[in-house]
Each structure stands twice: as C-alpha cells, then as structure tokens.
Design an enzyme around this catalytic site. Structure first.
Site, PDB file in Angstrom:
ATOM      1  N   ASN A   1     -10.836  22.660 -24.521  1.00 53.69           N
ATOM      2  CA  ASN A   1      -9.395  22.093 -24.767  1.00 53.69           C
ATOM      3  C   ASN A   1      -9.497  22.079 -26.419  1.00 53.69           C
ATOM      4  OD1 ASN A   1      -8.848  22.031 -22.287  1.00 53.69           O
ATOM      5  ND2 ASN A   1      -9.049  19.889 -22.073  1.00 53.69           N
TER       6      ASN A   1
ATOM      7  N   HIS B   1     -13.646  26.447 -27.704  1.00 55.15           N
ATOM      8  CA  HIS B   1     -12.470  27.157 -28.292  1.00 55.15           C
ATOM      9  C   HIS B   1     -11.738  26.513 -29.625  1.00 55.15           C
ATOM     10  CE1 HIS B   1     -12.534  28.484 -23.831  1.00 55.15           C
ATOM     11  NE2 HIS B   1     -13.385  29.082 -24.366  1.00 55.15           N
TER      12      HIS B   1
ATOM     13  N   ASP C   1      -6.918  20.165 -27.711  1.00 60.30           N
ATOM     14  CA  ASP C   1      -5.993  19.162 -27.985  1.00 60.30           C
ATOM     15  C   ASP C   1      -6.607  17.859 -28.640  1.00 60.30           C
ATOM     16  OD1 ASP C   1      -7.393  17.787 -26.085  1.00 60.30           O
ATOM     17  OD2 ASP C   1      -5.935  18.616 -24.570  1.00 60.30           O
TER      18      ASP C   1
HETATM   19  C1  BJW Z   1      -6.434  19.379 -12.440  1.00 59.15           C
HETATM   20  C2  BJW Z   1      -5.503  18.621 -12.807  1.00 59.15           C
HETATM   21  C3  BJW Z   1      -5.875  17.201 -12.935  1.00 59.15           C
HETATM   22  C4  BJW Z   1      -4.818  20.535 -12.975  1.00 59.15           C
HETATM   23  N1  BJW Z   1      -6.987  16.687 -12.741  1.00 59.15           N
HETATM   24  N2  BJW Z   1      -7.939  18.861 -12.455  1.00 59.15           N
HETATM   25  C5  BJW Z   1     -17.530  37.878 -18.413  1.00 59.15           C
HETATM   26  C6  BJW Z   1     -16.922  38.280 -17.439  1.00 59.15           C
HETATM   27  C7  BJW Z   1     -15.563  38.779 -17.484  1.00 59.15           C
HETATM   28  C8  BJW Z   1     -14.763  38.744 -18.617  1.00 59.15           C
HETATM   29  C9  BJW Z   1     -15.458  38.363 -19.840  1.00 59.15           C
HETATM   30  C10 BJW Z   1     -16.740  37.866 -19.647  1.00 59.15           C
HETATM   31  N3  BJW Z   1     -17.336  37.542 -20.904  1.00 59.15           N
HETATM   32  C11 BJW Z   1     -16.123  37.511 -21.762  1.00 59.15           C
HETATM   33  C12 BJW Z   1     -15.264  38.022 -21.023  1.00 59.15           C
HETATM   34  C13 BJW Z   1     -13.929  38.301 -21.679  1.00 59.15           C
HETATM   35  C14 BJW Z   1     -12.985  36.925 -21.817  1.00 59.15           C
HETATM   36  C15 BJW Z   1     -13.061  36.379 -20.401  1.00 59.15           C
HETATM   37  O1  BJW Z   1     -13.657  35.341 -19.956  1.00 59.15           O
HETATM   38  N4  BJW Z   1     -11.723  36.654 -19.390  1.00 59.15           N
HETATM   39  C16 BJW Z   1     -11.888  36.442 -18.146  1.00 59.15           C
HETATM   40  C17 BJW Z   1     -10.177  35.679 -18.212  1.00 59.15           C
HETATM   41  C18 BJW Z   1     -11.917  37.369 -17.319  1.00 59.15           C
HETATM   42  N5  BJW Z   1     -13.676  36.003 -22.712  1.00 59.15           N
HETATM   43  C19 BJW Z   1     -13.484  36.235 -23.861  1.00 59.15           C
HETATM   44  O2  BJW Z   1     -12.646  36.873 -24.305  1.00 59.15           O
HETATM   45  C20 BJW Z   1     -14.038  35.103 -24.971  1.00 59.15           C
HETATM   46  N6  BJW Z   1     -15.067  35.569 -25.912  1.00 59.15           N
HETATM   47  C21 BJW Z   1     -16.017  36.347 -25.652  1.00 59.15           C
HETATM   48  O3  BJW Z   1     -16.546  36.299 -24.583  1.00 59.15           O
HETATM   49  O4  BJW Z   1     -16.502  36.847 -26.834  1.00 59.15           O
HETATM   50  C22 BJW Z   1     -17.661  37.870 -26.622  1.00 59.15           C
HETATM   51  C23 BJW Z   1     -16.757  39.091 -26.256  1.00 59.15           C
HETATM   52  C24 BJW Z   1     -16.115  39.748 -26.905  1.00 59.15           C
HETATM   53  C25 BJW Z   1     -15.413  41.099 -26.871  1.00 59.15           C
HETATM   54  C26 BJW Z   1     -15.860  41.484 -25.397  1.00 59.15           C
HETATM   55  C27 BJW Z   1     -16.757  40.812 -24.596  1.00 59.15           C
HETATM   56  C28 BJW Z   1     -17.165  39.646 -25.117  1.00 59.15           C
HETATM   57  C29 BJW Z   1     -13.077  34.019 -25.477  1.00 59.15           C
HETATM   58  C30 BJW Z   1     -12.345  33.190 -24.530  1.00 59.15           C
HETATM   59  C31 BJW Z   1     -11.100  32.591 -25.493  1.00 59.15           C
HETATM   60  C32 BJW Z   1     -10.429  31.629 -24.251  1.00 59.15           C
HETATM   61  N7  BJW Z   1      -9.105  31.345 -25.137  1.00 59.15           N
HETATM   62  C33 BJW Z   1      -8.324  30.325 -24.421  1.00 59.15           C
HETATM   63  C34 BJW Z   1      -7.165  30.058 -25.391  1.00 59.15           C
HETATM   64  C35 BJW Z   1      -7.653  29.337 -26.431  1.00 59.15           C
HETATM   65  C36 BJW Z   1      -6.426  28.764 -27.498  1.00 59.15           C
HETATM   66  C37 BJW Z   1      -5.144  28.247 -26.789  1.00 59.15           C
HETATM   67  O5  BJW Z   1      -5.379  27.185 -26.053  1.00 59.15           O
HETATM   68  O6  BJW Z   1      -4.451  28.723 -26.809  1.00 59.15           O
HETATM   69  O7  BJW Z   1      -8.730  29.215 -24.106  1.00 59.15           O
HETATM   70  S1  BJW Z   1      -7.539  31.307 -22.938  1.00 59.15           S
HETATM   71  C38 BJW Z   1      -7.444  29.668 -22.126  1.00 59.15           C
HETATM   72  O8  BJW Z   1      -8.378  29.611 -20.879  1.00 59.15           O
HETATM   73  C39 BJW Z   1      -7.904  28.595 -22.970  1.00 59.15           C
HETATM   74  C40 BJW Z   1      -8.642  27.594 -22.048  1.00 59.15           C
HETATM   75  O9  BJW Z   1      -9.741  26.828 -22.626  1.00 59.15           O
HETATM   76  C41 BJW Z   1      -9.302  28.455 -21.125  1.00 59.15           C
HETATM   77  C42 BJW Z   1      -9.553  27.919 -20.034  1.00 59.15           C
HETATM   78  O10 BJW Z   1      -8.615  27.459 -19.170  1.00 59.15           O
HETATM   79  P1  BJW Z   1      -8.802  26.060 -18.139  1.00 59.15           P
HETATM   80  O11 BJW Z   1      -9.115  25.038 -19.244  1.00 59.15           O
HETATM   81  O12 BJW Z   1      -9.853  26.544 -17.047  1.00 59.15           O
HETATM   82  O13 BJW Z   1      -7.345  26.042 -17.749  1.00 59.15           O
HETATM   83  P2  BJW Z   1      -6.633  26.723 -16.355  1.00 59.15           P
HETATM   84  O14 BJW Z   1      -5.057  26.462 -16.664  1.00 59.15           O
HETATM   85  O15 BJW Z   1      -7.099  27.885 -16.108  1.00 59.15           O
HETATM   86  O16 BJW Z   1      -7.220  25.788 -15.402  1.00 59.15           O
HETATM   87  C43 BJW Z   1      -6.792  24.244 -15.020  1.00 59.15           C
HETATM   88  C44 BJW Z   1      -7.469  23.740 -13.975  1.00 59.15           C
HETATM   89  O17 BJW Z   1      -7.379  22.081 -13.917  1.00 59.15           O
HETATM   90  C45 BJW Z   1      -7.157  24.070 -12.554  1.00 59.15           C
HETATM   91  O18 BJW Z   1      -8.474  24.507 -11.901  1.00 59.15           O
HETATM   92  C46 BJW Z   1      -6.270  22.981 -11.892  1.00 59.15           C
HETATM   93  O19 BJW Z   1      -6.726  23.049 -10.529  1.00 59.15           O
HETATM   94  C47 BJW Z   1      -7.098  21.747 -12.514  1.00 59.15           C
HETATM   95  N8  BJW Z   1      -6.172  20.729 -12.844  1.00 59.15           N
HETATM   96  N9  BJW Z   1      -4.401  19.200 -13.258  1.00 59.15           N
HETATM   97  C48 BJW Z   1      -8.134  17.562 -12.199  1.00 59.15           C
HETATM   98  N10 BJW Z   1      -4.925  16.345 -12.761  1.00 59.15           N
END
Ligand code: BJW
Ligand code: ZN
Length: 248
Positions: free
Chosen positions: A108, A125, A110
């Site tokens: 996060n 992040h 935030d």
């Molecule tokens: C509750 C609840 C309650 C609700 N109680 N629970 C390996 C495999 C495949 C792809 C890749 C890989 N390695 C890298 C990649 C590429 C890519 C990636 O992962 N893509 C996938 C989507 C497939 N990764 C990257 O690009 C990363 N960089 C990198 O790897 O660099 C090296 C590289 C470069 C070039 C090529 C290859 C490698 C960087 C990733 C950056 C992510 N950035 C974001 C935006 C940040 C800024 C912003 O906020 O605007 O980060 S994306 C977004 O997703 C944000 C979050 O931190 C991140 C994760 O999301 P999160 O927190 O999990 O949220 P949700 O909404 O998905 O889930 C919420 C959960 O809460 C749910 O499960 C609900 O059930 C639950 N919930 N209410 C408890 N009350």
C-alpha cells in the site's frame, strides 16, 4: 463459515504465532478497505473506469501525464480524510510485541500502517506522500495538494508520484529487506492482498519454501490460499484484533 470454524481457525493461527520467534507480514489494499480506501481488483475498485496501462505504467505517464496526475491527485486528496482501522492497529500491536523480530512489508502507498504506529514499514510500492523528478535526483515528501501537472523546483521537468508502476523495479533495498524477513521468519502473515502482483506476492512463497507457516487473512480465497496453513476469512479489521487478543 460456521462461527465455530472461524473460532478454530483463529485459535490455530494464534497458536502458530505464539510459537513464532520471527514474524513477517505482507499487506495489500484489503487491509485499508475498512478505512474507506478502495482496493484495486474488487468490484467498485480503483481500476474500474481506468485502464491499468493508462494510469499505472511509465508508458501511460509519458503519453498523458495530466491524466495520471489527475488519478493520483484524487487519491492523494481522498487520503487526507482517512484514518487507520483496527486491522492496522492490531498489526502495530504485533510490532510492539515482537519488536525487531517482526517485519511489516506493505504494497500500500497510503501510509496508514505508519499512522497506526508501525515502525520500519517496508513500502514495496512506494508512497503517495512522496514525489520525485523524472529527470534529476530531486525528491520530496508532501501531503499538500499539488497542481495538475507539478514541475520540479530544481530543473523544471515533470514531477511524478514516488510509486512503483507495472514494469518498474521495486526499490532494491526495501525488496531485499522484505525477502530476508520472509526467508528468516517462522510465520508469514499475508493480509488483504489478491497475491497476484509480483514480486510482492512471491514473498509468501519464499517464506513457505524456507519453512515458515503461512497465515492468510482475507475476505475470501486468493492465489495464496493454497499455501496457507491457517485461513482467516473475513474482514481484517475484525479478525486481526481477534487474533491479537488470542495471543494473550
Ligand atoms: C479484504 C478486505 C477486508 C478486501 N479485509 N481483505 C511474474 C509473473 C507474472 C508477471 C510478473 C512477474 N513478475 C513481474 C511481473 C509483472 C508485474 C506483475 O506482477 N503482473 C501481474 C499482474 C501478472 N509486476 C511488475 O511489473 C512489478 N515490477 C517488476 O516486476 O519489475 C521487474 C520487471 C520489470 C519488467 C518486466 C518484468 C519484471 C511492479 C508491480 C507494481 C504494482 N503497482 C501497483 C500500483 C502502485 C501504485 C498505485 O497504487 O497506484 O500496486 S498495481 C496494484 O496492485 C498496486 C497494489 O499494491 C498491487 C497489489 O494489489 P492488492 O493490494 O493485492 O489489491 P487487490 O485489489 O488486488 O486485492 C485486494 C484484496 O483484499 C482482495 O483479495 C480482497 O478479497 C481483499 N479484501 N477487503 C480483508 N476488509
Ligand atoms: Zn528535476
């Protein structure tokens, strides 16, 4: 889920934690949901109405920096009104209990863990409260409202938020500290993340691989549920305080 199952899961998770010398925690957007911060991938989430490639990639920013700044300035403004919830406070309590033997890594941006009193938070992040220049080393911390297209006071080029977009590297030292903590911990607690974004999601697997027990706390099943030794399914703002209560 039956009340008794939930209670048994909490007991099991508490038992694992009581035996743990070292603990590592990974949080995602779900931990802040009960504070009113929207998640990304749930319905009504942040990506709705936006293409991820437009607002959360370096290419999107080069194409249309004004659109990206609009997206982040709205989120910065919304943050001024939100407060940590009982889930953040429960994790801060755990931080005090384990001290340096607990590492808290968050996806996060935030700042709510720090506001709740957690120390040494590993911001994988980045942070909405920081900006940096796209061209020179200028960086600043600011919670004030910013112009639509803020410019660097040092070189006049564009500023950007200091967050990690898709395709960008995570801050090296922060990721390394999180990886070390994952590999050294006895229990890895993964909270409120869909566990689909790497490398952050990989931390849970690294911990498991190194022999840690994994506890998941989420509204429902996720990509990481398969490696969890205990699953707490429900809101983290309710379940984490319950868990801490059971630690005694
Ligand atoms: C509750 C609840 C309650 C609700 N109680 N629970 C390996 C495999 C495949 C792809 C890749 C890989 N390695 C890298 C990649 C590429 C890519 C990636 O992962 N893509 C996938 C989507 C497939 N990764 C990257 O690009 C990363 N960089 C990198 O790897 O660099 C090296 C590289 C470069 C070039 C090529 C290859 C490698 C960087 C990733 C950056 C992510 N950035 C974001 C935006 C940040 C800024 C912003 O906020 O605007 O980060 S994306 C977004 O997703 C944000 C979050 O931190 C991140 C994760 O999301 P999160 O927190 O999990 O949220 P949700 O909404 O998905 O889930 C919420 C959960 O809460 C749910 O499960 C609900 O059930 C639950 N919930 N209410 C408890 N009350
Ligand atoms: Zn500059």
């Amino acid at each position: 889920m039956h009340q008794s199952d939930e209670s048994a899961d909490l007991d099991r998770a508490a038992e694992l934690l009581r035996q743990a010398e070292r603990v590592a925690v990974l949080t995602g957007a779900g931990v802040s949901a009960e504070s009113g911060v929207p998640t990304f991938r749930d319905s009504g989430g942040l990506w709705e109405g936006h293409r991820v490639e437009d607002v959360a990639t370096p290419e999107g920013f080069s194409r249309d920096p004004a659109l990206v700044w609009k997206f982040y300035n709205l989120r910065r403004a919304a943050l001024a009104a939100v407060k940590p919830n009982p889930g953040h406070f429960a994790l801060a309590d755990m931080g005090r209990r384990w001290g340096d033997a607990l590492a808290l890594a968050t996806q996060n941006i935030d700042g709510l863990h720090q506001q709740a009193g957690s120390e040494g938070v590993l911001e994988l992040h980045g942070s909405l409260a920081r900006v940096r220049c796209i061209a020179c080393p200028y960086r600043a911390e600011t919670r004030e409202a910013l112009p639509d297209l803020p410019r660097c006071p040092a070189c006049e080029k564009l500023l950007r938020v200091d967050v990690v977009w898709f395709g960008e590297m995570l801050p090296h030292a922060v990721l390394q500290a999180a990886e070390r903590a994952a590999e050294a911990c006895d229990v890895f607690l993964v909270v409120g993340t869909s566990a689909v974004v790497f490398p952050a999601a990989g931390l849970a697997y690294q911990a498991r691989e190194a022999g840690a027990k994994v506890i998941e706390c989420n509204l429902g099943a996720t990509a990481a549920s398969g490696i969890a030794d205990a699953r707490l399914h429900g809101p983290s703002g309710v379940l984490l305080p319950e868990l801490v209560k059971r630690l005694g």
